[in-house]
Write a protein that holds these residues in place. Structure first.
Motif, PDB file in Angstrom:
ATOM      1  N   HIS A   1      -8.900   0.849  -4.666  1.00 33.38           N
ATOM      2  CA  HIS A   1      -7.448   0.628  -4.699  1.00 33.38           C
ATOM      3  C   HIS A   1      -7.007   0.383  -6.136  1.00 33.38           C
ATOM      4  O   HIS A   1      -7.580  -0.456  -6.818  1.00 33.38           O
ATOM      5  CB  HIS A   1      -7.068  -0.583  -3.835  1.00 33.38           C
TER       6      HIS A   1
ATOM      7  N   HIS B   1       0.834  -1.192   0.000  1.00 37.31           N
ATOM      8  CA  HIS B   1       0.000   0.000   0.000  1.00 37.31           C
ATOM      9  C   HIS B   1       0.877   1.253   0.000  1.00 37.31           C
ATOM     10  O   HIS B   1       1.651   1.478   0.943  1.00 37.31           O
ATOM     11  CB  HIS B   1      -0.880   0.065   1.258  1.00 37.31           C
TER      12      HIS B   1
ATOM     13  N   GLN C   1     -14.588  -5.044  -3.500  1.00 33.79           N
ATOM     14  CA  GLN C   1     -14.405  -4.205  -2.307  1.00 33.79           C
ATOM     15  C   GLN C   1     -14.854  -2.758  -2.500  1.00 33.79           C
ATOM     16  O   GLN C   1     -14.855  -1.968  -1.554  1.00 33.79           O
ATOM     17  CB  GLN C   1     -12.938  -4.246  -1.839  1.00 33.79           C
TER      18      GLN C   1
ATOM     19  N   ASP D   1      -3.520 -11.311  -2.680  1.00 33.67           N
ATOM     20  CA  ASP D   1      -3.582 -10.241  -1.667  1.00 33.67           C
ATOM     21  C   ASP D   1      -3.014 -10.762  -0.345  1.00 33.67           C
ATOM     22  O   ASP D   1      -3.563 -10.525   0.736  1.00 33.67           O
ATOM     23  CB  ASP D   1      -5.016  -9.718  -1.493  1.00 33.67           C
TER      24      ASP D   1
ATOM     25  N   HIS E   1      -9.434  -5.713  -6.753  1.00 34.10           N
ATOM     26  CA  HIS E   1     -10.621  -6.303  -6.110  1.00 34.10           C
ATOM     27  C   HIS E   1     -11.905  -5.476  -6.227  1.00 34.10           C
ATOM     28  O   HIS E   1     -12.367  -4.888  -5.237  1.00 34.10           O
ATOM     29  CB  HIS E   1     -10.335  -6.596  -4.627  1.00 34.10           C
TER      30      HIS E   1
ATOM     31  N   GLU F   1       0.074  -0.580  -4.576  1.00 35.31           N
ATOM     32  CA  GLU F   1      -1.390  -0.513  -4.479  1.00 35.31           C
ATOM     33  C   GLU F   1      -1.737   0.842  -3.891  1.00 35.31           C
ATOM     34  O   GLU F   1      -1.474   1.103  -2.716  1.00 35.31           O
ATOM     35  CB  GLU F   1      -1.936  -1.649  -3.594  1.00 35.31           C
TER      36      GLU F   1
END
Ligand code: AMP
Ligand code: MN
Ligand code: MN
Ligand code: MN
Length: 285
Positions: A80, A42, A198, A253, A195, A67
């Motif tokens: 993301h 991240h 999400q 992930d 994803h 990310e």
């Protein structure tokens, strides 16, 4: 080498909220039989160098990734964006990383204060110890809460306190998606939406509208394979990728022991990496 080797294009290290140091991920990838690994921490590329040399030693193909935390519009879900093959020293990406780390530095003490008001004594130092030098993410706060016996697990901390709309939720100012895509491209990378499930879209029409807008902003790919996607969702997202001319990406992930997910647990074929490499050649910097 296996004729149909698997790859994993989504993994975290201790450079963000994973529990395995970037230098140690390659050995796990090798043991899992992976032919390639993308490190997608991240909002940081700090783990790239260590992971790259580890991958070279075990002959696992290394993909330097990231990310990026972006603004969702409606705040309820996570937006993301994954960048693959990004050069962490690119000036535009460095600026974006700096802005996102400032947002994390500002949010952490606010969450701690909120928890204290809720009757859970915890200090910023205790949270920093959990992050061990990395930028603070909510999983670090959750782990510190678990250590103090306030919650049963990291997941429990999110459900009861840290998740969207919960009493210790504090909004973080993230990146506009067009700026994230631009920064990934300028850094020589390929941009993919992580994803989609999400995003927590209200219905399929809303999801398609979001993807259509991102495609106009220059998005290159869609993460079809992901731990949170079942076969039905994979088929739905693959159809959307085809409709909007987006390439397919995927990964587990992996977060080490912070989440019950095994490295290499998604059936992501090596052919996706070849397509990514070709796309990288045609990205407009
Ligand atoms: P942050 O980037 O600090 O806002 O934290 C988001 C991270 O928390 C995600 O990348 C996940 O790793 C983790 N996370 C989000 N929701 C949950 C959840 N419900 N249970 C466990 N971990 C979560
Ligand atoms: Mn995470
Ligand atoms: Mn994510
Ligand atoms: Mn992730």
């Amino acid at each position: 080498m296996n004729q149909h080797p698997r790859i994993d294009l989504h993994a975290h290290s201790t450079a963000s909220d994973g529990s395995v140091p970037p230098a140690e991920l390659p050995a796990l990838a090798f043991e899992a039989g992976l032919a390639a690994l993308a490190l997608t921490d991240h909002d940081t590329t700090a783990g790239h160098a260590a992971c790259a040399s580890g991958c070279a030693a075990v002959e696992v193909d290394f993909v330097p990734g990231i990310e990026l935390s972006c603004n969702r519009g409606k705040p309820r879900g996570a937006m993301h964006l994954l960048g693959y093959f990004v050069d962490g020293s690119s000036p535009k990406l460095a600026r974006v990383i700096e802005d996102l780390s400032r947002a994390r530095r500002e949010r952490a003490p606010l969450i701690v204060a909120r928890l204290n008001e809720l009757g859970l004594p915890i200090t910023l130092e205790e949270v920093q110890a959990e992050a061990a030098g990395a930028m603070i993410g909510r999983p670090h706060i959750a782990a510190a809460m678990q250590r103090k016996g306030y919650v049963d697990s990291v997941a429990d901390a999110f459900v009861r306190y840290l998740g969207y709309g919960k009493p210790a939720y504090v909004r973080k100012d993230n990146l506009p998606t067009d700026r994230a895509i631009e920064a990934i491209h300028e850094a020589g990378g390929v941009a993919a939406l992580a994803h989609p499930i999400q995003l927590r879209y209200a219905d399929d029409a809303e999801l398609e509208a979001v993807i259509g807008r991102l495609a106009e902003e220059g998005l290159d790919g869609l993460e079809v394979y992901h731990t949170d996607h079942d076969a039905g969702l994979r088929a739905q997202y693959q159809a959307l990728a085809d409709r909007y001319g987006l390439l397919t990406t995927g990964g587990s992930d992996y977060h080490g022991d912070r989440k019950p997910i095994a490295l290499g647990s998604q059936p992501v074929p090596m052919t996706l990496l070849e397509t990514l490499r070709e796309a990288r050649e045609s990205v407009n910097r």
